[in-house]
Structures are given as structure tokens and as C-alpha cells.
Scaffold this active site. Structure first.
Site, PDB file in Angstrom:
ATOM      1  N   ASP A  59      32.215  43.943  37.175  1.00 49.08           N
ATOM      2  CA  ASP A  59      33.150  43.154  36.078  1.00 49.08           C
ATOM      3  C   ASP A  59      33.168  43.841  34.856  1.00 49.08           C
ATOM      4  OD1 ASP A  59      35.168  41.323  35.298  1.00 49.08           O
ATOM      5  OD2 ASP A  59      33.559  39.778  34.586  1.00 49.08           O
ATOM      6  N   SER A  60      33.989  43.445  34.063  1.00 48.88           N
ATOM      7  CA  SER A  60      33.916  43.950  32.536  1.00 48.88           C
ATOM      8  C   SER A  60      33.028  43.375  31.817  1.00 48.88           C
ATOM      9  CB  SER A  60      35.114  43.570  31.835  1.00 48.88           C
ATOM     10  OG  SER A  60      35.546  42.095  31.873  1.00 48.88           O
TER      11      SER A  60
ATOM     12  N   TYR B 160      38.619  43.943  29.539  1.00 45.04           N
ATOM     13  CA  TYR B 160      39.820  44.790  30.158  1.00 45.04           C
ATOM     14  C   TYR B 160      41.241  44.180  29.830  1.00 45.04           C
ATOM     15  CZ  TYR B 160      36.447  47.433  33.127  1.00 45.04           C
ATOM     16  OH  TYR B 160      35.627  48.339  33.908  1.00 45.04           O
ATOM     17  N   GLY B 161      41.200  42.983  29.606  1.00 43.16           N
ATOM     18  CA  GLY B 161      42.316  42.365  29.759  1.00 43.16           C
ATOM     19  C   GLY B 161      43.418  42.566  28.670  1.00 43.16           C
TER      20      GLY B 161
ATOM     21  N   CYS C 223      41.138  34.868  36.397  1.00 43.54           N
ATOM     22  CA  CYS C 223      40.313  35.639  35.725  1.00 43.54           C
ATOM     23  C   CYS C 223      38.967  35.203  36.004  1.00 43.54           C
ATOM     24  CB  CYS C 223      40.554  35.542  34.309  1.00 43.54           C
ATOM     25  SG  CYS C 223      38.868  36.482  33.125  1.00 43.54           S
ATOM     26  N   THR C 224      37.893  35.824  36.476  1.00 38.69           N
ATOM     27  CA  THR C 224      36.816  35.449  36.905  1.00 38.69           C
ATOM     28  C   THR C 224      35.929  34.825  35.817  1.00 38.69           C
ATOM     29  OG1 THR C 224      35.728  37.777  36.619  1.00 38.69           O
ATOM     30  CG2 THR C 224      36.571  37.121  38.899  1.00 38.69           C
ATOM     31  N   HIS C 225      36.179  35.160  34.635  1.00 36.17           N
ATOM     32  CA  HIS C 225      35.275  34.507  33.415  1.00 36.17           C
ATOM     33  C   HIS C 225      35.767  32.849  33.312  1.00 36.17           C
ATOM     34  CE1 HIS C 225      34.506  38.466  31.853  1.00 36.17           C
ATOM     35  NE2 HIS C 225      33.651  37.874  31.107  1.00 36.17           N
TER      36      HIS C 225
ATOM     37  N   CYS D  19      36.727  40.857  39.436  1.00 38.19           N
ATOM     38  CA  CYS D  19      37.399  40.836  38.139  1.00 38.19           C
ATOM     39  C   CYS D  19      38.901  41.061  38.409  1.00 38.19           C
ATOM     40  CB  CYS D  19      37.245  42.374  37.239  1.00 38.19           C
ATOM     41  SG  CYS D  19      38.303  42.507  35.818  1.00 38.19           S
ATOM     42  N   ASN D  20      39.943  40.073  38.278  1.00 40.29           N
ATOM     43  CA  ASN D  20      41.303  39.973  38.699  1.00 40.29           C
ATOM     44  C   ASN D  20      41.878  41.117  37.788  1.00 40.29           C
ATOM     45  OD1 ASN D  20      42.131  37.419  39.754  1.00 40.29           O
ATOM     46  ND2 ASN D  20      40.389  37.230  38.803  1.00 40.29           N
ATOM     47  N   THR D  21      41.600  41.653  36.613  1.00 38.38           N
ATOM     48  CA  THR D  21      42.283  42.769  35.865  1.00 38.38           C
ATOM     49  C   THR D  21      42.085  44.049  36.575  1.00 38.38           C
ATOM     50  OG1 THR D  21      41.909  41.370  33.792  1.00 38.38           O
ATOM     51  CG2 THR D  21      42.622  43.698  33.765  1.00 38.38           C
TER      52      THR D  21
ATOM     53  N   GLU E 253      32.302  34.112  27.605  1.00 38.09           N
ATOM     54  CA  GLU E 253      31.014  35.138  27.086  1.00 38.09           C
ATOM     55  C   GLU E 253      30.196  34.293  26.269  1.00 38.09           C
ATOM     56  OE1 GLU E 253      30.341  38.634  27.948  1.00 38.09           O
ATOM     57  OE2 GLU E 253      31.799  38.572  29.301  1.00 38.09           O
TER      58      GLU E 253
HETATM   59  N1  DGL Z   1      36.728  38.998  34.286  1.00 39.51           N
HETATM   60  C1  DGL Z   1      38.076  40.022  34.099  1.00 39.51           C
HETATM   61  C2  DGL Z   1      39.246  39.428  35.102  1.00 39.51           C
HETATM   62  O1  DGL Z   1      38.928  38.574  36.125  1.00 39.51           O
HETATM   63  C3  DGL Z   1      38.493  40.140  32.987  1.00 39.51           C
HETATM   64  C4  DGL Z   1      38.096  39.646  31.441  1.00 39.51           C
HETATM   65  C5  DGL Z   1      38.279  40.895  30.580  1.00 39.51           C
HETATM   66  O2  DGL Z   1      37.543  42.002  30.343  1.00 39.51           O
HETATM   67  O3  DGL Z   1      39.455  40.905  29.800  1.00 39.51           O
HETATM   68  O4  DGL Z   1      40.433  39.696  34.973  1.00 39.51           O
END
Ligand code: DGL
Length: 263
Positions: A11-12, A43-44, A189-191, A75-77, A153
Site C-alpha cells: 500500500d502507499s 497516492y490518491g 480506500c483501504t485506509h 490499495c484501491n488507488t 495515518e
Molecule cells: N490506501 C490507498 C487506497 O486504498 C490510498 C491512500 C493514498 O495513498 O492516498 O486507495
């Protein structure tokens, strides 16, 4: 298959922990390498071109170095932009994470569902396609939130997340036409599952759906005939931007990632 070959989570940042947790529940003896691309986080807010160039190259290096039995793009992105390219470039099974629109549509009574992801994820044609295939009779409202990523985070790093900040972060989605009728929210988003308690408070009466458990089941299925160590698997975390600060390292240890360092 070498029984010590790890599962590689990518993931990011810390979001992939929401996929790691249900995976560990199913496969407690799996050795884990968790990689956070903190050098390029978040990443987003990046462009498709940046993600498409960075993720396959970095994963290629990681696979060469750690020799995993399977890689999880948690990570979805990264998945909605680069999953196909990564799969065709790597010679191992790659499991991606894409918005759980199908289960959300199965659950919704109002036929209005929300998709809360990153800016990059919610604009992907991949999401248009999921909505058309699985939720064609629903209104699918989307919103990208860099704030929620930062709040997740911060929470993992030991900070307190204020209810006001959570409400502000989801307000633009609820304010869209039809937003008041959303009864199911896809955490795309996995966060965001890391903020499930806070999101439940900010979104009363709305069911939250994410793909973590389904992905864990998929990983268990793909590795079903493989040997594992006899004892709980070791977990290590690698941060591309350098070792995480002590409070974050302590949080990672609670997810079974006892050693944390830089790449
Ligand atoms: N956790 C990531 C996702 O699922 C992206 C978070 C990020 O880096 O913006 O999209």
C-alpha cells in the site's frame, strides 16, 4: 512451495493493514512482508501516469527481493489503475483491492450508495464499470477524500481523531443531490476501515462495506494447498521513505508486524 515464502502486502501507507488483519485471522501462520510506499504517499492525489509508472516497477523489485508466494495490492488507488499491468509483468498470483460496489448494491434498500475513496480512485473507469455491472439500478454517489487518508495515518500514529474533522470529511458526499438517501457506504480506500468507529459516528444509520474479508478469503483460497510454518508467521514492515516513528512502529506491532524498517 517453500513454506517460509511470505505473503507480500503493498500500500502507499498503513491502509493495507485493514486487509492484513482479516488475512491473519484466516492464515495465522503466514509469514508477512508489509510494504508501505511512504516515499510516494499519498497516492490518491497523484496522476494516473505517476501511479502506473511507479507501482509495477516497485512491485517488481519487491518480488525479486522477498520472493513472496503471492502479492496483495492492498490499495484501491493502485489496483484500479495498475492491477492489469502488474499481473502481466509478474510471475506470481496478484490479488487486488477494488471498491466493494457489488456487495453494497446487494445490501442497499434505498438504491442510493456512496463510494468514499481517494480522488484518483473515484474518477477511474474501473469504478464506472463496477457501477454499471453491479449497481445499474442504483444511484452511485462518489467522493474522494485526502483528509480521511491523512486522518487514518494520524490515528495509527497515535493521534486523536476529532469527530468534527470526520464530519467535515464526509459532508461533501452527503451534500450531493440524493446524498441524504445513502444507506450503504463503500469504503473504497483501504485506509478507511481503520476509521470504522469514527465513520460509524459520522454516518449514523449508514452501513459500511469494505472488501477486506473477501480479499482474505481469496488469498486463503489461492494458497489452500500450500505449506505454512508450524508457528505464527513472522511479520515485517518496510517503509520506502525510511523507518516509521516509534508510535507507528508500536501500532504496526499490534498488527503482528514486529519489525519495521526502511527499504
Ligand atoms: N490506501 C490507498 C487506497 O486504498 C490510498 C491512500 C493514498 O495513498 O492516498 O486507495
Amino acid at each position: 512451495m517453500n513454506r517460509d515464502a511470505p505473503l507480500l502486502f503493498f500500500d502507499s501507507g498503513v491502509g493495507g493493514l485493514s486487509v492484513l488483519e482479516p488475512t491473519r485471522a484466516l492464515l495465522p501462520n503466514a509469514p508477512i512482508v508489509y510494504v508501505a510506499d511512504s516515499a510516494a504517499f499519498p497516492y490518491g492525489t497523484r496522476s494516473e501516469a505517476e501511479i502506473a509508472a511507479r507501482v509495477p516497477a516497485l512491485l517488481g523489485r519487491l518480488v525479486e527481493r522477498f520472493r513472496p508466494r503471492l502479492a496483495v495490492i492492498a490499495c484501491n488507488t493502485a489496483s484500479t489503475i495498475a492491477l492489469d499491468v502488474v499481473r502481466s509483468a509478474l510471475d506470481l498470483p496478484v490479488v487486488g483491492t477494488v471498491p466493494a460496489i457489488k456487495p453494497a448494491a446487494e445490501l442497499s434498500k434505498t438504491r442510493v450508495i456512496g463510494v468514499l475513496g481517494t480522488d484518483a480512485t473515484v474518477r477511474q473507469p474501473y469504478v464506472d464499470d463496477l457501477a454499471a455491472r453491479f449497481a445499474s439500478d442504483c444511484t452511485v454517489l462518489r467522493h474522494g477524500s485526502a483528509e480521511l487518508v491523512a486522518l487514518a495515518e494520524a490515528k495509527l500514529a497515535g493521534e486523536v481523531v476529532s469527530p468534527g474533522a470526520m464530519r467535515d470529511a464526509v459532508a461533501p458526499l452527503l451534500a450531493q443531490p440524493g446524498g441524504e438517501r445513502i444507506d450503504v457506504m463503500v469504503l473504497a480506500c483501504t485506509h478507511f476501515p481503520l476509521l470504522a468507529d469514527e465513520l460509524r459516528e459520522a454516518l449514523p444509520g449508514i452501513a459500511l462495506v469494505d472488501g477486506g474479508r473477501g480479499i482474505a478469503r481469496r488469498i486463503a483460497y489461492l494458497t489452500r494447498e500450500q505449506p505454512w510454518p508450524d508457528v505464527p508467521g513472522e511479520g515485517r514492515a518496510i517503509f520506502t521513505g525510511g523507518p516509521p516513528a516509534p508510535p507507528l512502529a508500536a501500532a504496526l506491532a499490534r498488527f503482528g508486524l514486529g519489525s519495521a524498517g526502511g527499504l
